[in-house]
Scaffold this motif. Structure first.
Motif, PDB file in Angstrom:
ATOM      1  N   SER A   1       0.408  -1.003  -0.127  1.00  0.00           N
ATOM      2  CA  SER A   1      -0.115  -0.575   0.066  1.00  0.00           C
ATOM      3  C   SER A   1       0.508   1.639  -0.150  1.00  0.00           C
ATOM      4  CB  SER A   1      -1.305   0.389   1.588  1.00  0.00           C
ATOM      5  OG  SER A   1      -1.346   1.017   1.225  1.00  0.00           O
ATOM      6  N   LEU A   2       0.351   1.938  -0.769  1.00  0.00           N
ATOM      7  CA  LEU A   2       0.945   3.074  -0.440  1.00  0.00           C
ATOM      8  C   LEU A   2       0.844   4.272   0.836  1.00  0.00           C
ATOM      9  CD1 LEU A   2       2.501   5.527  -2.420  1.00  0.00           C
ATOM     10  CD2 LEU A   2       0.659   6.482  -3.241  1.00  0.00           C
ATOM     11  N   THR A   3       0.036   4.480   1.144  1.00  0.00           N
ATOM     12  CA  THR A   3      -0.201   5.185   3.130  1.00  0.00           C
ATOM     13  C   THR A   3       0.165   4.322   3.527  1.00  0.00           C
ATOM     14  OG1 THR A   3      -2.637   5.357   1.830  1.00  0.00           O
ATOM     15  CG2 THR A   3      -2.110   5.190   4.126  1.00  0.00           C
ATOM     16  N   ASP A   4       1.199   2.694   3.690  1.00  0.00           N
ATOM     17  CA  ASP A   4       1.843   2.140   4.519  1.00  0.00           C
ATOM     18  C   ASP A   4       3.227   2.810   4.211  1.00  0.00           C
ATOM     19  OD1 ASP A   4      -0.046   1.361   6.461  1.00  0.00           O
ATOM     20  OD2 ASP A   4       0.291  -1.062   5.196  1.00  0.00           O
ATOM     21  N   LYS A   5       3.780   2.132   3.138  1.00  0.00           N
ATOM     22  CA  LYS A   5       4.945   2.980   2.554  1.00  0.00           C
ATOM     23  C   LYS A   5       5.469   4.320   2.983  1.00  0.00           C
ATOM     24  CE  LYS A   5       5.867  -0.166  -0.863  1.00  0.00           C
ATOM     25  NZ  LYS A   5       6.107  -0.604  -2.030  1.00  0.00           N
ATOM     26  N   ILE A   6       4.265   5.290   3.009  1.00  0.00           N
ATOM     27  CA  ILE A   6       4.138   7.069   3.458  1.00  0.00           C
ATOM     28  C   ILE A   6       4.629   6.853   4.964  1.00  0.00           C
ATOM     29  CG2 ILE A   6       3.075   9.178   3.347  1.00  0.00           C
ATOM     30  CD1 ILE A   6       1.926   8.578   1.196  1.00  0.00           C
ATOM     31  N   PHE A   7       3.508   6.019   5.443  1.00  0.00           N
ATOM     32  CA  PHE A   7       3.887   6.364   7.131  1.00  0.00           C
ATOM     33  C   PHE A   7       5.222   5.956   7.548  1.00  0.00           C
ATOM     34  CE2 PHE A   7      -0.841   7.510   7.288  1.00  0.00           C
ATOM     35  CZ  PHE A   7      -1.287   7.801   8.252  1.00  0.00           C
ATOM     36  N   VAL A   8       5.470   4.253   6.552  1.00  0.00           N
ATOM     37  CA  VAL A   8       6.207   3.463   7.498  1.00  0.00           C
ATOM     38  C   VAL A   8       7.665   4.858   7.268  1.00  0.00           C
ATOM     39  CG1 VAL A   8       8.669   1.637   6.477  1.00  0.00           C
ATOM     40  CG2 VAL A   8       5.918   1.127   6.678  1.00  0.00           C
ATOM     41  N   ILE A   9       8.075   5.026   5.814  1.00  0.00           N
ATOM     42  CA  ILE A   9       9.575   6.237   5.375  1.00  0.00           C
ATOM     43  C   ILE A   9       9.246   7.600   6.571  1.00  0.00           C
ATOM     44  CG2 ILE A   9      10.179   7.990   4.045  1.00  0.00           C
ATOM     45  CD1 ILE A   9       9.556   5.836   1.627  1.00  0.00           C
ATOM     46  N   ALA A  10       8.224   7.812   6.554  1.00  0.00           N
ATOM     47  CA  ALA A  10       8.405   9.252   8.124  1.00  0.00           C
ATOM     48  C   ALA A  10       8.057   8.213   9.628  1.00  0.00           C
ATOM     49  CB  ALA A  10       6.701   9.504   7.252  1.00  0.00           C
ATOM     50  N   SER A  11       8.101   7.531   9.859  1.00  0.00           N
ATOM     51  CA  SER A  11       8.099   7.106  10.981  1.00  0.00           C
ATOM     52  C   SER A  11       9.319   6.681  10.982  1.00  0.00           C
ATOM     53  CB  SER A  11       6.834   5.589  11.426  1.00  0.00           C
ATOM     54  OG  SER A  11       5.726   6.258  10.970  1.00  0.00           O
ATOM     55  N   LEU A  12      10.541   5.737  10.797  1.00  0.00           N
ATOM     56  CA  LEU A  12      11.752   5.912  10.362  1.00  0.00           C
ATOM     57  C   LEU A  12      12.772   6.774  10.371  1.00  0.00           C
ATOM     58  CD1 LEU A  12      11.918   2.305   8.128  1.00  0.00           C
ATOM     59  CD2 LEU A  12      11.344   2.692  11.203  1.00  0.00           C
ATOM     60  N   LEU A  13      11.979   7.633   9.535  1.00  0.00           N
ATOM     61  CA  LEU A  13      13.148   9.379   9.228  1.00  0.00           C
ATOM     62  C   LEU A  13      12.722   9.969  10.350  1.00  0.00           C
ATOM     63  CD1 LEU A  13      12.107  10.784   6.255  1.00  0.00           C
ATOM     64  CD2 LEU A  13      14.098   9.212   6.228  1.00  0.00           C
ATOM     65  N   SER A  14      11.787   9.743  11.714  1.00  0.00           N
ATOM     66  CA  SER A  14      11.382  10.570  12.494  1.00  0.00           C
ATOM     67  C   SER A  14      12.666   9.753  14.037  1.00  0.00           C
ATOM     68  CB  SER A  14       9.764  10.190  13.131  1.00  0.00           C
ATOM     69  OG  SER A  14       8.770  11.054  11.953  1.00  0.00           O
ATOM     70  N   ILE A  15      13.090   9.337  13.359  1.00  0.00           N
ATOM     71  CA  ILE A  15      14.016   8.611  14.224  1.00  0.00           C
ATOM     72  C   ILE A  15      14.623   9.056  15.159  1.00  0.00           C
ATOM     73  CG2 ILE A  15      15.398   7.012  14.797  1.00  0.00           C
ATOM     74  CD1 ILE A  15      14.040   4.998  13.064  1.00  0.00           C
TER      75      ILE A  15
ATOM     76  N   ARG B   1      -1.527   2.212  11.004  1.00  0.00           N
ATOM     77  CA  ARG B   1      -2.820   1.538  12.353  1.00  0.00           C
ATOM     78  C   ARG B   1      -1.665   1.191  13.415  1.00  0.00           C
ATOM     79  NH1 ARG B   1      -4.702  -3.183  14.761  1.00  0.00           N
ATOM     80  NH2 ARG B   1      -4.793  -3.684  12.943  1.00  0.00           N
ATOM     81  N   PHE B   2      -1.082   0.378  13.117  1.00  0.00           N
ATOM     82  CA  PHE B   2       0.812   0.212  13.907  1.00  0.00           C
ATOM     83  C   PHE B   2       1.171   1.008  14.591  1.00  0.00           C
ATOM     84  CE2 PHE B   2      -0.462  -4.795  12.233  1.00  0.00           C
ATOM     85  CZ  PHE B   2      -0.721  -4.853  13.308  1.00  0.00           C
ATOM     86  N   SER B   3       1.671   2.070  14.121  1.00  0.00           N
ATOM     87  CA  SER B   3       2.152   3.420  13.569  1.00  0.00           C
ATOM     88  C   SER B   3       1.459   3.626  15.212  1.00  0.00           C
ATOM     89  CB  SER B   3       2.373   3.511  12.993  1.00  0.00           C
ATOM     90  OG  SER B   3       1.393   4.989  12.357  1.00  0.00           O
ATOM     91  N   LEU B   4       0.504   3.917  15.561  1.00  0.00           N
ATOM     92  CA  LEU B   4      -0.667   4.559  16.352  1.00  0.00           C
ATOM     93  C   LEU B   4       0.231   4.202  17.518  1.00  0.00           C
ATOM     94  CD1 LEU B   4      -2.489   6.779  17.697  1.00  0.00           C
ATOM     95  CD2 LEU B   4      -3.928   5.018  17.348  1.00  0.00           C
ATOM     96  N   VAL B   5       0.778   3.239  18.149  1.00  0.00           N
ATOM     97  CA  VAL B   5       1.172   2.444  19.355  1.00  0.00           C
ATOM     98  C   VAL B   5       2.612   2.989  19.231  1.00  0.00           C
ATOM     99  CG1 VAL B   5       2.209   0.397  20.317  1.00  0.00           C
ATOM    100  CG2 VAL B   5       0.057  -0.015  18.915  1.00  0.00           C
ATOM    101  N   ALA B   6       3.221   3.610  18.956  1.00  0.00           N
ATOM    102  CA  ALA B   6       4.254   4.264  19.141  1.00  0.00           C
ATOM    103  C   ALA B   6       4.315   5.897  18.710  1.00  0.00           C
ATOM    104  CB  ALA B   6       5.898   3.605  18.074  1.00  0.00           C
ATOM    105  N   ALA B   7       3.287   6.578  18.357  1.00  0.00           N
ATOM    106  CA  ALA B   7       3.638   7.676  18.247  1.00  0.00           C
ATOM    107  C   ALA B   7       3.397   8.823  19.381  1.00  0.00           C
ATOM    108  CB  ALA B   7       1.791   8.052  16.915  1.00  0.00           C
ATOM    109  N   PRO B   8       2.969   8.028  20.911  1.00  0.00           N
ATOM    110  CA  PRO B   8       2.956   8.646  22.360  1.00  0.00           C
ATOM    111  C   PRO B   8       4.353   9.293  21.962  1.00  0.00           C
ATOM    112  CG  PRO B   8       1.560   7.049  22.036  1.00  0.00           C
ATOM    113  CD  PRO B   8       2.305   7.170  20.720  1.00  0.00           C
ATOM    114  N   ILE B   9       5.419   8.332  21.778  1.00  0.00           N
ATOM    115  CA  ILE B   9       7.186   8.426  21.927  1.00  0.00           C
ATOM    116  C   ILE B   9       7.635   9.838  21.111  1.00  0.00           C
ATOM    117  CG2 ILE B   9       9.059   7.054  22.006  1.00  0.00           C
ATOM    118  CD1 ILE B   9       8.058   5.196  22.432  1.00  0.00           C
ATOM    119  N   LEU B  10       6.881   9.700  19.534  1.00  0.00           N
ATOM    120  CA  LEU B  10       7.693  10.703  19.361  1.00  0.00           C
ATOM    121  C   LEU B  10       6.791  11.896  19.356  1.00  0.00           C
ATOM    122  CD1 LEU B  10       8.756  11.617  16.508  1.00  0.00           C
ATOM    123  CD2 LEU B  10       6.195  10.703  14.972  1.00  0.00           C
TER     124      LEU B  10
END
Length: 412
Positions: A316-330, A363-372
């Motif tokens: 999914s394009l949506t999933d890939k956007i979230f993966v890239i954005a989430s990992l860059l936010s490290i 959806r799974f990224s929501l669990v890590a979102a509070p830390i970010l």
């Protein structure tokens, strides 16, 4: 007459930094969790957020009558032929499994065994009082999501000024997939257990953390990655020569192990096969495998492969956007110098992204979102206007996602 020196206000994005050795926030003891409960400010933010999400779900559902027939399985299970029942837009996709399990148990529908038992058991417990399974699930989620918001706010308040802690909560509830805290999913339960554990483990150093560690493996499979993060943090502290209370750590690690054994024991008693839940994971189309976590080539091949659609089940394009954005936010989390945040954030994101070919990463990224979000306010509080703008974009995307979910359309 001499002027009084102007009082300097610390910049929450500069000093103190969370996790820094000399910071007041990192060294002062945390206050008791229930001090100030229920907290009017948290309650106000919570109620506004819930009203917006509930209104969006209902408005989307009632505005597109021609799509009501999409949600047939939910109505078959309910035994009702009402096409516009209020509960329908809240119980799509995984929500249908949870409601079915709460009402009927694990004896039928082997695919549903993939869903962890704590949440449907909690719905069943509330159902003993309220009767209707949908009402029970909705009321339970209201309670769980409020308790999560309260615990998160208390945890955030240990590292941030009170105003920024409230802003962090508001930004979290604007996150694109935060509507999963309202629909009949296990996110609210799991995130409450996670931050309950962090509050007592990371701040209070209390053995109450053991209770949360015990329940996490019964709520979601991501508990395994939390356990891995905990082991890594302990190893880092030991490597740096920092004191480690091995008895305390052993109790928490043992609690995770006992929780995993209880998970297997539940399925042994419920269906006669301790590994039924694990086997059921393979019945879905996402191709998840723990072995893929240790194969970066597989992850990169997935990430840079052609997409199959904006909201497709896999690739999914949506999933890939979230993966890239989430990992860059490290990089943002790294700036806090908080080892617990950094390791936990990475472990809640990368394994999920690397295991298969997408499916539900947003959806799974929501669990890590509070830390970010904690990291954003800790490091960039001086850029509040930019953060508010990001929050507005988050909210707009969340309303789009919630509208799709209400119509039983895949969000990913």
């Amino acid at each position: 007459m001499k002027r009084k020196p102007r009082k300097k206000h610390r910049n929450p994005g500069q000093t103190p930094r969370p996790g820094g050795a000399s910071t007041a926030a990192a060294t002062r003891p945390a206050e008791p969790l229930l001090k100030g409960f229920p907290n009017r400010e948290v309650l106000a933010i919570f109620l506004v957020a819930k009203a917006v999400v509930v209104a969006t779900l209902l408005l989307a559902f009632y505005s597109f009558d021609e799509l009501h027939s999409v949600n047939l399985w939910n109505r078959w299970h309910s035994g009702k032929d009402v096409l516009d029942a209020l509960y329908l837009p809240f119980a799509n996709w995984d929500g249908q499994h949870y409601v079915l399990l709460a009402d009927w148990g694990y004896q039928g529908h082997p695919h549903s065994h993939a869903f962890f038992p704590l949440y449907p058991l909690a719905i069943s417990a509330v159902q003993l009082i309220l009767g209707d399974v949908y009402v029970s699930a909705f009321v339970l989620n209201l309670l769980l999501s409020y308790l999560f918001c309260y615990v998160f706010h208390r945890y955030a308040g240990h590292f941030l000024p009170a105003g920024d802690a409230s802003r962090a909560l508001a930004l979290l509830l604007c996150y694109p997939t935060a509507f999963y805290l309202t629909v009949l999913y296990s996110e609210a339960l799991f995130m409450l257990l996670l931050f309950g554990f962090l509050y007592f483990y990371d701040l209070r150093k209390s053995y109450l953390s053991v209770a949360f560690a015990l329940l996490l493996p019964l709520a979601r499979g991501q508990a395994a990655f939390i356990l891995a993060a905990l082991l890594i943090v302990i190893a880092i502290r030991r490597f740096k020569g920092k004191p480690v209370d091995y008895r305390y750590e052993a109790c928490n690690l043992t609690a995770f192990a006992v929780g995993a054994l209880l998970y297997l024991g539940f399925f042994q008693v419920a269906v006669g096969d301790a590994f039924s839940g694990i086997k059921a994971q393979g019945s879905f189309v996402f191709g998840n495998s723990l072995a893929n976590i240790f194969n970066p080539g597989h992850f990169l091949a997935y990430l840079f492969s052609a997409t199959q659609g904006v909201f497709s089940y896999t690739y999914s394009l949506t999933d890939k956007i979230f993966v890239i954005a989430s990992l860059l936010s490290i990089g943002i989390v790294t700036k806090t110098k908080n080892v617990m945040w950094l390791v936990l954030y990475f472990m809640l994101l990368y394994p999920v992204a690397a295991m298969g070919t997408g499916g539900s990463f947003s959806r799974f990224s929501l669990v890590a979102a509070p830390i970010l979000i904690l990291a954003v306010w800790a490091v960039y509080a001086r850029h509040a206007r930019v953060i508010y703008s990001v929050g507005a974009v988050f909210l707009a995307v969340q309303l789009l996602f919630a509208g799709r979910f209400a119509l039983n359309l895949w969000v990913g």
